[in-house]
Motif scaffolding. Structure first.
Motif, PDB file in Angstrom:
ATOM      1  N   LYS A  82     -22.845 -23.171  -0.535  1.00 46.51           N
ATOM      2  CA  LYS A  82     -21.367 -23.309  -0.220  1.00 46.51           C
ATOM      3  C   LYS A  82     -20.816 -24.360  -1.110  1.00 46.51           C
ATOM      4  N   ARG A  95     -16.227 -29.586  -1.134  1.00 47.34           N
ATOM      5  CA  ARG A  95     -15.091 -29.995  -0.773  1.00 47.34           C
ATOM      6  C   ARG A  95     -14.250 -30.470  -1.918  1.00 47.34           C
ATOM      7  N   ARG A 151      -5.926 -23.132   1.720  1.00 48.72           N
ATOM      8  CA  ARG A 151      -6.140 -22.255   2.821  1.00 48.72           C
ATOM      9  C   ARG A 151      -6.516 -20.847   2.423  1.00 48.72           C
ATOM     10  N   GLU A 152      -5.548 -20.246   1.544  1.00 48.03           N
ATOM     11  CA  GLU A 152      -5.693 -18.849   1.222  1.00 48.03           C
ATOM     12  C   GLU A 152      -7.291 -18.708   0.707  1.00 48.03           C
ATOM     13  N   ASN A 175      -9.947 -20.559   1.368  1.00 41.70           N
ATOM     14  CA  ASN A 175     -10.905 -20.707   2.130  1.00 41.70           C
ATOM     15  C   ASN A 175     -11.619 -22.013   1.643  1.00 41.70           C
ATOM     16  N   MET A 176     -10.771 -23.213   0.951  1.00 41.05           N
ATOM     17  CA  MET A 176     -11.444 -24.273   0.548  1.00 41.05           C
ATOM     18  C   MET A 176     -11.224 -25.230   1.532  1.00 41.05           C
ATOM     19  N   ASP A 177     -12.705 -26.051   1.468  1.00 43.40           N
ATOM     20  CA  ASP A 177     -12.245 -27.390   2.389  1.00 43.40           C
ATOM     21  C   ASP A 177     -11.805 -28.478   1.660  1.00 43.40           C
ATOM     22  N   GLU A 230     -11.004 -24.849  -8.184  1.00 40.16           N
ATOM     23  CA  GLU A 230     -12.053 -23.783  -7.845  1.00 40.16           C
ATOM     24  C   GLU A 230     -12.514 -22.990  -9.280  1.00 40.16           C
TER      25      GLU A 230
END
Length: 330
Positions: A58, A61, A91-92, A94-96, A303
């Motif tokens: 994963k 962050r 949020r779109e 899916n990032m912490d 990202e």
């Protein structure tokens, strides 16, 4: 792999003390922090949270690091739009993410901040409001410990991307539009922002380009992005000025209100496109930056960097507008 117990043993402190240092808690002496940080480096210690994230595949962050403006609530609009855009896009994707402020880290050294961020599984950082003469942030970025995106600063390398608009051209465009729309605008008072701001120097280059092209008489003063200071400068220079070009909307509002108090007219233009411009009393040209979109692009860039891509200078578009009250009411 070294454990937190190994670090504590090497530093000669309790495990709880190592935990406090990793998480940036107060109540630990400078000397103890140094011993713990030295032990962490010597043992190449990686906190469990990061190790777990790496083993699971994963991604880490992302931390949003904001330099909040102090002394005025008006500019909060920009920071809030930055946060809204970043959080929405994260949020779109899916990032912490977490949000931190410069003031929370200003008393820490670079190594201490690196350990603090790594302890929270931070892999990428997005820095808003980095100043030109700030060795702390430059050292943090140049450490290469994090994939970094800087907003409104031309700082990019293999691990770092820059996201902003073409500040130089935008300042040139809005000033040129304002001057050509009005007659006899030869003497220009340019109210710049803070001297330590990256955008200030880019915008000054833009107004100087225009002054050379149109053979204008240019006077550059610094308003520090302050409405009050711009107001004072307008009272001071009104007699020898034809047009007031301001490097922020807040300063443009200060200049316009001063002119209205003196009951004289001179063209005024701003920069940023904040909602307050709709309440200024008179319409003014300004550069509208989409802060929400800029920040969303910064998240996308973070990202991309964490996915293995190299850093780059990402320049987004802007538009010239005259903001009206009807445009901002809901």
């Amino acid at each position: 792999m070294a454990s937190i117990k190994d670090v504590a043993r090497r530093a000669g402190v309790a495990i709880s003390t190592v935990s406090k240092v990793l998480n940036g808690y107060a109540g630990v002496s400078d000397r103890t922090r140094e011993r713990v940080n030295e032990a962490i480096e010597e043992l190449n210690f990686t906190p469990n949270a990061i190790a777990a994230a790496l083993s699971s595949g994963k991604s880490g962050r992302v931390a949003f690091l904001l330099n909040l403006e102090e002394g005025t609530a008006a500019v909060d609009e920009i920071d809030l739009q930055y946060l809204a855009g970043a959080i929405h896009r994260a949020r779109e994707l899916n990032m912490d993410v977490i949000t931190l402020f410069f003031s929370m880290l200003k008393d820490k050294g670079t190594a201490e901040v690196v350990n603090y961020l790594k302890a929270q599984s931070i892999e990428g950082i997005i820095v808003y409001g980095m100043e030109r003469e700030d060795p702390f942030w430059k050292a943090l970025i140049e450490s290469g410990e994090f994939k970094t995106v800087v907003v409104d600063a031309p700082f990019f390398d293999r691990n770092t991307s820059s996201v902003w608009i073409d500040q130089r051209k935008a300042q040139y465009d809005v000033a040129r539009k304002t001057i050509l729309e009005n007659e006899n605008c030869r003497r220009v008072l340019y109210i710049a922002g803070r001297k330590d701001s990256y955008v200030t120097w880019e915008r000054i280059r833009g107004i100087r380009d225009l002054a050379g092209e149109l053979d204008l008489e240019l006077n550059v003063v610094y308003g520090d992005f302050s409405e009050r200071k711009a107001r004072e400068l307008t009272f001071l220079h009104e007699k020898e000025t034809d047009v007031f070009v301001c490097a922020s909307d807040l300063m443009a509002i200060g200049a316009m209100r001063a002119l209205m108090e003196m009951d004289v007219f001179h063209p005024v233009c701003g920069f940023d496109g904040i909602a307050l411009m709709g309440y200024a009393g008179k319409q003014m040209n300004t550069v509208r930056q989409d802060f929400f979109r800029i920040s969303a692009a910064a998240v996308e860039e973070a990202e991309r960097l964490m996915g293995g891509a190299e850093g780059r200078n990402l320049v987004l578009d802007y538009e010239l507008v005259r903001m009206k009250y009807q445009d901002i009411i809901r």
